[in-house]
Design an enzyme around this catalytic site. Structure first.
Site, PDB file in Angstrom:
ATOM      1  N   SER A   1       0.843  -1.072  -0.180  1.00 53.06           N
ATOM      2  CA  SER A   1      -0.018   0.113   0.010  1.00 53.06           C
ATOM      3  C   SER A   1       0.758   1.172  -0.078  1.00 53.06           C
ATOM      4  O   SER A   1       1.701   1.459  -0.862  1.00 53.06           O
ATOM      5  CB  SER A   1      -0.811  -0.029   1.121  1.00 53.06           C
ATOM      6  OG  SER A   1      -1.913   1.118   1.211  1.00 53.06           O
TER       7      SER A   1
ATOM      8  N   ASP B   1      -1.419   1.607  -3.700  1.00 52.12           N
ATOM      9  CA  ASP B   1      -2.433   0.533  -4.275  1.00 52.12           C
ATOM     10  C   ASP B   1      -3.728   0.859  -4.592  1.00 52.12           C
ATOM     11  O   ASP B   1      -4.357   0.031  -4.789  1.00 52.12           O
ATOM     12  CB  ASP B   1      -2.291  -0.861  -3.261  1.00 52.12           C
ATOM     13  CG  ASP B   1      -2.674  -0.512  -1.999  1.00 52.12           C
ATOM     14  OD1 ASP B   1      -2.826   0.694  -1.635  1.00 52.12           O
ATOM     15  OD2 ASP B   1      -2.991  -1.576  -1.362  1.00 52.12           O
TER      16      ASP B   1
ATOM     17  N   ASN C   1      -7.781   8.359   6.981  1.00 52.96           N
ATOM     18  CA  ASN C   1      -7.009   8.302   5.873  1.00 52.96           C
ATOM     19  C   ASN C   1      -7.577   7.964   4.608  1.00 52.96           C
ATOM     20  O   ASN C   1      -6.715   8.019   3.507  1.00 52.96           O
ATOM     21  CB  ASN C   1      -5.614   7.432   6.277  1.00 52.96           C
ATOM     22  CG  ASN C   1      -6.279   5.930   6.294  1.00 52.96           C
ATOM     23  OD1 ASN C   1      -7.324   5.521   5.721  1.00 52.96           O
ATOM     24  ND2 ASN C   1      -5.509   5.092   7.283  1.00 52.96           N
TER      25      ASN C   1
ATOM     26  N   ARG D   1      -1.966   3.634  20.262  1.00 53.76           N
ATOM     27  CA  ARG D   1      -2.430   1.956  20.181  1.00 53.76           C
ATOM     28  C   ARG D   1      -1.056   1.744  19.367  1.00 53.76           C
ATOM     29  O   ARG D   1      -0.532   2.388  18.757  1.00 53.76           O
ATOM     30  CB  ARG D   1      -3.353   1.853  19.416  1.00 53.76           C
ATOM     31  CG  ARG D   1      -3.585   2.679  18.054  1.00 53.76           C
ATOM     32  CD  ARG D   1      -4.838   2.543  17.221  1.00 53.76           C
ATOM     33  NE  ARG D   1      -4.517   1.282  16.357  1.00 53.76           N
ATOM     34  CZ  ARG D   1      -3.825   1.153  15.223  1.00 53.76           C
ATOM     35  NH1 ARG D   1      -3.457   2.224  14.574  1.00 53.76           N
ATOM     36  NH2 ARG D   1      -4.089  -0.042  14.610  1.00 53.76           N
ATOM     37  N   PRO D   2      -0.696   0.284  19.693  1.00 54.14           N
ATOM     38  CA  PRO D   2       0.249  -0.023  18.737  1.00 54.14           C
ATOM     39  C   PRO D   2      -0.013  -0.163  17.459  1.00 54.14           C
ATOM     40  O   PRO D   2      -1.238  -0.534  16.902  1.00 54.14           O
ATOM     41  CB  PRO D   2       0.603  -1.543  19.284  1.00 54.14           C
ATOM     42  CG  PRO D   2      -0.755  -1.837  19.990  1.00 54.14           C
ATOM     43  CD  PRO D   2      -1.389  -0.607  20.285  1.00 54.14           C
TER      44      PRO D   2
ATOM     45  N   GLY E   1      -0.327  -1.618  13.700  1.00 52.87           N
ATOM     46  CA  GLY E   1      -0.342  -3.018  13.002  1.00 52.87           C
ATOM     47  C   GLY E   1       0.441  -3.165  11.760  1.00 52.87           C
ATOM     48  O   GLY E   1       0.776  -4.156  11.273  1.00 52.87           O
ATOM     49  N   THR E   2       1.037  -2.080  11.310  1.00 56.52           N
ATOM     50  CA  THR E   2       1.806  -2.005  10.021  1.00 56.52           C
ATOM     51  C   THR E   2       3.142  -1.775  10.284  1.00 56.52           C
ATOM     52  O   THR E   2       3.980  -1.904   9.263  1.00 56.52           O
ATOM     53  CB  THR E   2       1.081  -1.257   9.085  1.00 56.52           C
ATOM     54  OG1 THR E   2       0.961  -0.152   9.425  1.00 56.52           O
ATOM     55  CG2 THR E   2      -0.477  -1.807   8.708  1.00 56.52           C
TER      56      THR E   2
HETATM   57  P1  NG1 Z   1      -1.860   0.904  11.654  1.00 59.10           P
HETATM   58  O1  NG1 Z   1      -0.209   0.892  11.264  1.00 59.10           O
HETATM   59  O2  NG1 Z   1      -2.495  -0.260  12.200  1.00 59.10           O
HETATM   60  O3  NG1 Z   1      -1.925   2.086  12.287  1.00 59.10           O
HETATM   61  C1  NG1 Z   1      -2.484   1.825   9.213  1.00 59.10           C
HETATM   62  C2  NG1 Z   1      -3.401   2.833   9.253  1.00 59.10           C
HETATM   63  C3  NG1 Z   1      -4.832   2.010   8.944  1.00 59.10           C
HETATM   64  C4  NG1 Z   1      -5.136   1.330   7.897  1.00 59.10           C
HETATM   65  C5  NG1 Z   1      -3.780   0.320   7.965  1.00 59.10           C
HETATM   66  C6  NG1 Z   1      -3.694  -0.490   6.486  1.00 59.10           C
HETATM   67  C7  NG1 Z   1      -3.655   4.990  10.244  1.00 59.10           C
HETATM   68  C8  NG1 Z   1      -3.568   5.555  11.666  1.00 59.10           C
HETATM   69  N1  NG1 Z   1      -3.593   3.724  10.398  1.00 59.10           N
HETATM   70  O4  NG1 Z   1      -2.490   0.972  10.208  1.00 59.10           O
HETATM   71  O5  NG1 Z   1      -5.817   2.974   9.155  1.00 59.10           O
HETATM   72  O6  NG1 Z   1      -4.960   1.929   6.749  1.00 59.10           O
HETATM   73  O7  NG1 Z   1      -2.325   1.128   7.723  1.00 59.10           O
HETATM   74  O8  NG1 Z   1      -2.982   0.139   5.583  1.00 59.10           O
HETATM   75  O9  NG1 Z   1      -3.794   5.633   9.482  1.00 59.10           O
HETATM   76 ZN    ZN Z   2      -3.414   1.210   0.338  1.00 56.99          ZN
END
Ligand code: NG1
Ligand code: ZN
Length: 542
Positions: free
Chosen positions: A65, A276, A370, A496-497, A499-500
């Protein structure tokens, strides 16, 4: 079994680096591309099992992405275009982290747990984005698929959004890429047909393609729009780097226009996709040169207001709701609940969570701030709208609203967030309402906000509740945040932690930018001190 011998043989060509542990996160696995070869092979195996289990085609998307070019990632898509279920995310993590010699055991565990009939045929669609690592990584997925005797439905080197679309096997129109364009463009032309006096200026849109796959697809699609939408395409991938100083994430986080775009005239309507093309944000600069961002919250508001008005005009009693995450600007939530009287629900971050909640309503509009999102219509809602559109005994006003609703459904890609479909929907609504981007922007005013990242030794020490709005652990963190928030007006903050990424995210909003910045900084310090910060202490923004 011969099948397993083949898996063993092939997996030796895609070995797992010792000690590497990765988690199926917000959006599948995502990290530096160099660490992903074995993951890709194993996801090819898993997709094949999932296909055998569901007796349907499964999608695998190779993409990271909005992440930088050197990263990559992979996610699995279920037969109706949705993310795989929680149980299968766990299988994915298990399989990904099994040591090389334990791979077959891990695979057999899943087969047993899910009672999979191994003689069932399997079909997998594999798609990839434009990253340089995507070709070899998607080949690794295909190796996994063939090792377990699955069929790959063509090596799809195209647009990822058409994968969920085609998985639906024609539910949303003819199941080909050509069908994909035709359907959305025709619906757009139908929607904008009776919007009289649209000037060329109004039909013009400046688009930043983030040097990604969306840019290529917009080029292919343009002729279907028959000049009803005239797109100036920048960052089309011909020279710049993917997501580099451009794209939806850059524009949203930096709060400025992308580089590589032509000089933007005051009031000119602009938008950016991410690499993407599942995120989109709009923006413009005013006559004083000030930049204005219209993010996912602004889109959700415009779309839900439009749909609610049409449902009222059509006399249809259907339940509409907007689904947001904690990152939604407080102003948007306030406006939707108090002015528009629309039901608002908050979920954890990640479209899979939003999608799920949106399915509970007749009309579920969901967007992350976003710019990731879409609209879902229940089967019953679609049927009622269809019936009304065909009913010869209703008055003109109701009929007109029903026809608009029907075409609106057709312009929407309900399978996942799709920047192209979202763009056509927003463009159609603005055309129908005869609204400029400034008028759209003034529907409500965003509260100033700030997002920061804090590096900690292990981000899993932070556990959250209440749709990630409150931290349960480590001890004392939530109390510290509560006390800091009290110091400011109209303030809100949560952590928050991610996820990416390997960081803790901090969000703060308040009545002024100075306050939002100060609050975000103070909360970052609390995270650093209470959750095991590493490296230098966070510094104030000013
Ligand atoms: P994480 O890294 O879990 O915050 C980010 C975006 C999500 C989502 C994912 C997947 C923010 C704060 N977080 O997740 O909304 O789009 O990437 O692409 O924008
Ligand atoms: Zn994307």
């Amino acid at each position: 079994m011969a099948q397993f011998q083949e898996v063993l043989k092939q997996s030796a060509l895609h070995p797992k680096p010792a000690g590497l542990v990765l988690q199926y996160g917000t959006s599948g696995f995502r990290t530096n591309a160099k660490q992903l070869d074995h993951i890709m092979f194993r996801m090819g195996l898993l997709a094949t099992l999932r296909s055998k289990k569901t007796k349907a085609t499964i999608g695998v998307m190779v993409t990271a992405s909005h992440n930088p070019e050197e990263d990559n990632g992979v996610k699995l898509i279920d037969p109706m275009g949705e993310m795989v279920t929680q149980d299968w995310e766990e299988h994915a993590t298990q399989l990904a982290n099994a040591d090389q010699e334990d791979l077959l055991t891990a695979l057999k565990n899943i087969i047993e747990k899910e009672a999979i009939n191994m003689s069932q045929e399997a079909n997998v669609f594999v798609g990839k984005d434009t990253r340089s690592s995507s070709a070899s990584l998607s080949q690794a997925v295909l190796d996994g698929v063939s090792a377990l005797g699955g069929h790959s439905k063509g090596k799809r080197s195209g647009y990822l959004k058409d994968i969920p679309y085609m998985l639906c096997n024609g539910k949303y129109g003819e199941a080909t890429v050509e069908g994909y364009y035709t359907k959305f463009c025709q619906a757009f032309i139908q929607l904008t047909k009776n919007t009289s006096n649209r000037t060329d200026d109004q039909k013009h849109l400046c688009l930043d393609g983030a040097n990604g796959i969306g840019a290529l697809k917009v080029r292919e699609m343009e002729s279907h729009l028959k000049k009803e939408l005239q797109i100036s395409l920048n960052n089309d991938g011909s020279k710049g780097r993917l997501n580099h100083q451009c794209g939806a994430d850059y524009v949203k986080v930096q709060q400025k226009p992308p580089t590589g775009a032509h000089r933007i005239n005051p009031g000119e309507r602009c938008c950016s996709f991410d690499g993407d093309a599942d995120r989109i944000v709009y923006y413009y600069t005013d006559s004083e040169g000030t930049f204005h961002l219209l993010d996912g919250d602004k889109m959700a508001t415009l779309i839900s207001t439009f749909l609610k008005e049409l449902l009222t005009q059509a006399g249809l009693d259907l339940k509409i709701a907007v689904v947001q995450t904690a990152y939604a600007n407080g102003s948007s939530t306030h406006y939707l609940e108090n002015t528009m009287k629309v039901l608002v629900r908050c979920t954890k971050t990640g479209v899979k969570h939003l999608h799920h909640v949106a399915q509970e309503f007749d009309v579920g509009v969901y967007f992350e701030a976003n710019g990731h999102g879409t609209v879902l219509f229940s089967k019953a809602a679609e049927e009622k709208i269809q019936q009304l559109a065909e009913d010869t005994n209703v008055n003109d006003k109701r009929k007109k609203a029903a026809l608009l609703l029907r075409n609106t459904i057709n312009v929407i890609n309900q399978t996942v967030g799709d920047a192209i479909s979202d763009m056509l929907l927003i463009e159609a609504i603005l055309a129908i309402k005869g609204m400029t981007i400034q008028q759209w922007d003034t529907i409500y005013t965003d509260l100033p906000n700030r997002q920061l990242k804090v590096k900690v030794a292990d981000r899993r020490v932070i556990d959250t509740t209440d749709a990630e709005r409150r931290a349960v652990t480590p001890a004392g963190l939530q109390e510290a945040i509560d006390n800091l928030v009290k110091k400011y007006r109209q303030a809100r903050s949560f952590v928050r932690p991610s996820g990416t990424e390997d960081v803790v995210r901090v969000y703060a909003e308040a009545d002024t930018q100075e306050s939002a910045d100060a609050l975000a900084h103070e909360v970052s310090l609390a995270v650093y001190r209470l959750a095991g910060g590493v490296g230098d202490e966070p510094k104030p923004l000013h």
